[in-house]
Design an enzyme around this catalytic site. Structure first.
Site, short mmCIF file in Angstrom:
data_model
loop_
_atom_site.label_atom_id
_atom_site.label_comp_id
_atom_site.label_asym_id
_atom_site.label_seq_id
_atom_site.Cartn_x
_atom_site.Cartn_y
_atom_site.Cartn_z
CE LYS A 35 -0.73 0.55 -5.82
NZ LYS A 35 -1.56 1.55 -5.09
CD GLU A 77 -0.55 -2.18 -3.12
OE1 GLU A 77 0.44 -1.46 -2.91
OE2 GLU A 77 -1.71 -1.82 -2.83
#
Length: 341
Positions: free
Chosen positions: A219, A177
């Protein structure tokens, strides 16, 4: 081991399903509970999260995985059932946030690096034993005057790759992420430029650290105008910019892309995701990994009261269903007016 990682990663982006991010730190969940006038005790945190996890309609139909905080992974529900068992009983995969937070990056004022590599190998082994099957590590990249620096981008990319390698070693699918923050007056073009640079750096480092991309999920942020930009981009422009940026930077081998909501409103995050899936073909499934954008309606509907659990769960199921439609490119504003299934 590689086959199991791939199987888990693909299950997490099954058609029409996405991920619930319920990994708020103790300080973050305290703020969320304070917004509804509830003190952040261990019991209150348990009751709130149990309410979400026992929303069987939402989890079984629309949620493939749940990202947990360390406390929650070890926690039991009011009746003594481990939280991970409640999640798994709905056919949903438990996961765990493994970083220890973003801290000031030495020598780079206004920038941060995510910490948590020390002891990560041992933590990952323990988390697997506790029932987790995937992990998450978040890096934050700010846009500003002279920001981000090359130092910030590459330091965070390197940490993400080292984390991912250690997670896979323990049999856990890493969610990578790298979040380019929305804060600021920057244009969507500037966000595109920074996001492209960040993702290129991340995949260079993942390759260098021998991470198996087929057993990972990305992500990322969506490519958006800054929150203070006077001329904010529309839904189709966001969809076009985001998909173009991903196609330039993300290898086709990656199992899937699950977007963070990053401060967007519930409906904005849903509309942007749906437009991407409706208007564009991509080599990977595009789905969601939302926290506040899935939880906000349920949190305020619950209000800390047991008598509100059913209505709060209905609100959560509705939001999950809307994002399930978006993951198939079938969401519409009219669907928002429908009651939760």
């Amino acid at each position: 081991m590689t086959g199991k990682l791939q199987d888990t990663a693909h299950a997490m982006v099954a058609p029409g399903k996405g991920i619930l991010a319920a990994d708020e730190s103790t300080s973050t969940i305290k703020k969320r509970l304070a917004s509804i006038g509830v003190e952040s005790t261990e019991e209150a945190r348990r009751d709130y999260r149990e309410m979400l996890f026992r929303s069987h309609d939402a989890l079984s139909n629309y949620i493939s995985g749940v990202i947990l905080y360390d406390e929650t992974l070890r926690q039991k529900a009011a009746d003594g059932t481990p939280m991970v068992e409640i999640i798994a009983s709905a056919g949903t995969i438990p996961g765990i946030k493994v970083d220890t937070g973003a801290k000031p990056l030495a020598g780079c004022p206004g920038e941060k690096v995510t910490e948590g590599l020390d002891g990560l190998r041992e933590r990952c082994t323990q988390y697997y034993e506790l029932g987790a099957r995937f992990t998450k590590w978040r890096a934050v990249i700010a846009i500003g005057e002279g920001l981000p620096s090359r130092t910030c981008i590459h330091t965070n990319a390197h940490a993400l790759a080292r984390y991912a390698a250690l997670a896979q070693e323990a049999g856990l699918v890493p969610i990578v992420e790298p979040e380019v923050l929305m804060d600021g007056p920057h244009t969507i073009e500037r966000c595109f430029e920074v996001t492209e640079a960040v993702l290129n750096a991340v995949y260079d480092e993942l390759y260098a650290q021998r991470v198996v991309l087929e057993g990972t999920l990305l992500k990322p942020n969506m490519v958006l105008s800054g929150t203070e930009c006077p001329d904010r981009a529309g839904v189709e422009q966001v969809a076009e910019a985001t998909v173009t940026c991903l196609k330039r930077t993300v290898p086709a081998a990656v199992a899937g892309v699950v977007f963070l909501s990053g401060g967007q409103s519930d409906e904005e995050a849903t509309a942007h995701l749906s437009a991407m899936n409706a208007l564009h073909d991509t080599p990977w499934p595009l789905s969601f990994s939302y926290g506040r954008a899935l939880q906000a309606a349920a949190l305020h509907g619950w209000g800390g009261k047991a008598e509100n659990v059913a209505s709060a769960q209905a609100a959560f199921a509705h939001r999950a269903r809307m994002n399930s439609l978006a993951a198939d490119g079938r969401w519409s504003a009219a669907a928002e007016q429908e009651k939760a299934a």
